[in-house]
Design an enzyme around this catalytic site. Structure first.
Site, PDB file in Angstrom:
ATOM      1  N   LYS A   1      50.891 118.063  -1.646  1.00 40.91           N
ATOM      2  CA  LYS A   1      50.427 118.568  -0.336  1.00 40.91           C
ATOM      3  C   LYS A   1      48.974 118.233  -0.052  1.00 40.91           C
ATOM      4  O   LYS A   1      48.611 117.954   1.094  1.00 40.91           O
ATOM      5  CB  LYS A   1      50.654 120.067  -0.197  1.00 40.91           C
ATOM      6  CG  LYS A   1      50.082 120.925  -1.290  1.00 40.91           C
ATOM      7  CD  LYS A   1      51.162 121.218  -2.271  1.00 40.91           C
ATOM      8  CE  LYS A   1      50.753 122.118  -3.388  1.00 40.91           C
ATOM      9  NZ  LYS A   1      51.887 122.423  -4.253  1.00 40.91           N
TER      10      LYS A   1
ATOM     11  N   GLU B   1      59.177 116.302   1.708  1.00 39.14           N
ATOM     12  CA  GLU B   1      59.784 117.630   1.947  1.00 39.14           C
ATOM     13  C   GLU B   1      59.272 118.659   0.944  1.00 39.14           C
ATOM     14  O   GLU B   1      59.051 119.829   1.277  1.00 39.14           O
ATOM     15  CB  GLU B   1      61.314 117.517   1.845  1.00 39.14           C
ATOM     16  CG  GLU B   1      62.066 118.777   2.169  1.00 39.14           C
ATOM     17  CD  GLU B   1      61.901 119.230   3.615  1.00 39.14           C
ATOM     18  OE1 GLU B   1      62.341 118.517   4.517  1.00 39.14           O
ATOM     19  OE2 GLU B   1      61.310 120.310   3.838  1.00 39.14           O
TER      20      GLU B   1
ATOM     21  N   ILE C   1      62.532 125.353   0.746  1.00 39.28           N
ATOM     22  CA  ILE C   1      62.826 125.600   2.167  1.00 39.28           C
ATOM     23  C   ILE C   1      62.733 124.276   2.925  1.00 39.28           C
ATOM     24  O   ILE C   1      61.688 123.620   2.900  1.00 39.28           O
ATOM     25  CB  ILE C   1      61.825 126.604   2.783  1.00 39.28           C
ATOM     26  CG1 ILE C   1      61.817 127.920   2.001  1.00 39.28           C
ATOM     27  CG2 ILE C   1      62.152 126.852   4.246  1.00 39.28           C
ATOM     28  CD1 ILE C   1      60.790 128.930   2.503  1.00 39.28           C
TER      29      ILE C   1
ATOM     30  N   LYS D   1      49.193 123.057   3.202  1.00 38.89           N
ATOM     31  CA  LYS D   1      50.573 123.137   3.699  1.00 38.89           C
ATOM     32  C   LYS D   1      50.593 123.447   5.194  1.00 38.89           C
ATOM     33  O   LYS D   1      51.390 122.875   5.952  1.00 38.89           O
ATOM     34  CB  LYS D   1      51.334 124.209   2.921  1.00 38.89           C
ATOM     35  CG  LYS D   1      51.580 123.852   1.457  1.00 38.89           C
ATOM     36  CD  LYS D   1      52.035 125.066   0.673  1.00 38.89           C
ATOM     37  CE  LYS D   1      52.360 124.743  -0.771  1.00 38.89           C
ATOM     38  NZ  LYS D   1      52.527 125.939  -1.610  1.00 38.89           N
TER      39      LYS D   1
HETATM   40  N1  HSE Z   1      51.233 126.604  -6.426  1.00 36.34           N
HETATM   41  C1  HSE Z   1      52.153 126.503  -5.356  1.00 36.34           C
HETATM   42  C2  HSE Z   1      52.579 127.903  -4.915  1.00 36.34           C
HETATM   43  C3  HSE Z   1      53.354 125.701  -5.806  1.00 36.34           C
HETATM   44  O1  HSE Z   1      52.330 128.851  -5.679  1.00 36.34           O
HETATM   45  O2  HSE Z   1      53.117 128.068  -3.840  1.00 36.34           O
HETATM   46  C4  HSE Z   1      54.295 125.305  -4.714  1.00 36.34           C
HETATM   47  O3  HSE Z   1      53.683 124.477  -3.767  1.00 36.34           O
END
Ligand code: HSE
Length: 344
Positions: A101, A120, A127, A195
């Site tokens: 990401k 994805e 999800i 994200k």
């Molecule tokens: N470190 C991230 C989380 C992992 O805890 O959401 C998944 O992207």
């Protein structure tokens, strides 16, 4: 059945290991779904000594020089050398799949211009939100995104509200393979901000620079505040939110917020994530599911791999590529306003 689809994997950590196991254990089902066998040709790791794996262990440079690969999967994380490896693979005509990401948020538009890049797994693991925004909802007008996008902090906040110490809760998240290699990416909210930047680019079709998104992590919260919120009928969650007005003004931030106990978002537990997408025509859709953890992330990588093997378009990548020449949008924080009151 078509000829085998040949894949090289870079990175054999928690997610890479889970993916390699799935490719072996579920090989028949995956071949049926893809219309062709998927063959793991080689795995690139930094240190090969004494490791066992279901494919030859090689260096990343050697893997990228293999002439017969159809796709390269990058699961090492971080900006460099992951960027160089993805760039090289795309330049040599391979499909590329990544869960990275930070890299997609920072350089996704430029990289996606080079070739089919799928990501994805970069947001909310299992999800299926990335291709949903880019493909399924592409004809709608999305006006807001509100979500829990980090499983580590969601687990820590929940454990602390039940009496665990911050340190114990973090160690537990690390043990379960949820936390980033450097957990400050989780607790300081860099991970959910990256994200959110990816989702906002796909939803609003504007170039978003992740560093422009204001972040407040969970480090400033103590147990007294979490227990006090509970007594007042709220739970504290790290919420990532973005809205666009008139298709132009973007407000976004990531910060701890107070969620009323009876709101669906309050019941998103542990490593689960949830994303509420508000669309002008479809209405509000909420997607919820495992948002972190090796098996959840490997499922999303596999979904992209099957799409690549079936020659389906890389819709999210094409959308990001179309933003490459845009200047970054100006972003102001949502701050103390909607969608839920700030907790700090
Ligand atoms: N470190 C991230 C989380 C992992 O805890 O959401 C998944 O992207």
């Amino acid at each position: 059945m078509r000829a085998p689809y040949r894949v090289g994997l870079i990175g054999l950590g928690n997610v890479g290991g889970a993916l390699a196991r799935r490719l072996v254990d579920d090989a028949d089902r995956i071949a049926d779904t893809s219309g062709r066998p998927i063959v793991l040709e080689a795995i690139a790791v930094a240190h090969r000594d004494g490791r066992s794996a279901p494919a030859p262990l090689v260096s990343a440079e050697a893997l990228l020089k293999r002439p017969n690969l159809d796709a390269v999967i990058e699961l090492m994380g971080g900006l460099e050398p992951a960027h160089t490896y993805i760039y090289t693979a795309l330049q040599s005509g391979r499909q590329v799949i990544t869960a990275n990401k930070q890299l997609i948020a920072a350089s996704g538009p430029e990289l996606c211009r080079l070739g089919p890049l799928r990501f994805e797994a970069s947001v909310a693991s299992a999800i299926p939100i990335v291709e949903t925004l880019a493909e399924t909802m592409a004809s709608d007008r999305i006006t807001s995104l509100v979500g829990i996008l980090n499983g580590t902090t969601n687990s820590i906040l929940e454990a602390m509200a039940q009496g665990a110490s911050y340190a114990d809760a973090l160690v537990d998240a690390q043990r379960r393979g949820l936390a980033e290699a450097d957990p400050s990416a989780d607790v300081d909210a860099h991970d959910p901000a990256a994200k959110l930047a990816i989702l906002a680019m796909l939803a609003f079709r504007r170039r978003i620079e992740p560093s422009q998104i204001e972040r407040v992590g969970i480090g400033g919260l103590d147990q007294t505040e979490l227990l006090g919120a509970r007594q007042r009928g709220f739970v504290v969650k790290l919420i990532a939110a973005a809205t666009v007005s008139n298709g132009v003004s973007i407000e976004a931030d990531v910060r701890p917020r107070l969620i009323p106990n009876d709101a669906p978002m309050a019941r998103v537990a542990g490593a689960m994530n949830a994303i509420a997408v508000e669309a002008a025509h479809a209405g509000t859709l909420t997607l919820q599911g495992p948002g972190a953890g090796p098996d959840a992330a490997a499922s999303a990588v596999l979904a992209d791999l099957v799409r690549a093997a079936r020659d389906m378009p890389a819709s999210a990548g094409a959308l990001l590529a179309s933003l490459a020449d845009q200047p970054a949008a100006r972003i102001t924080p949502l701050g103390l306003r909607t969608p839920y009151p700030a907790a700090t």
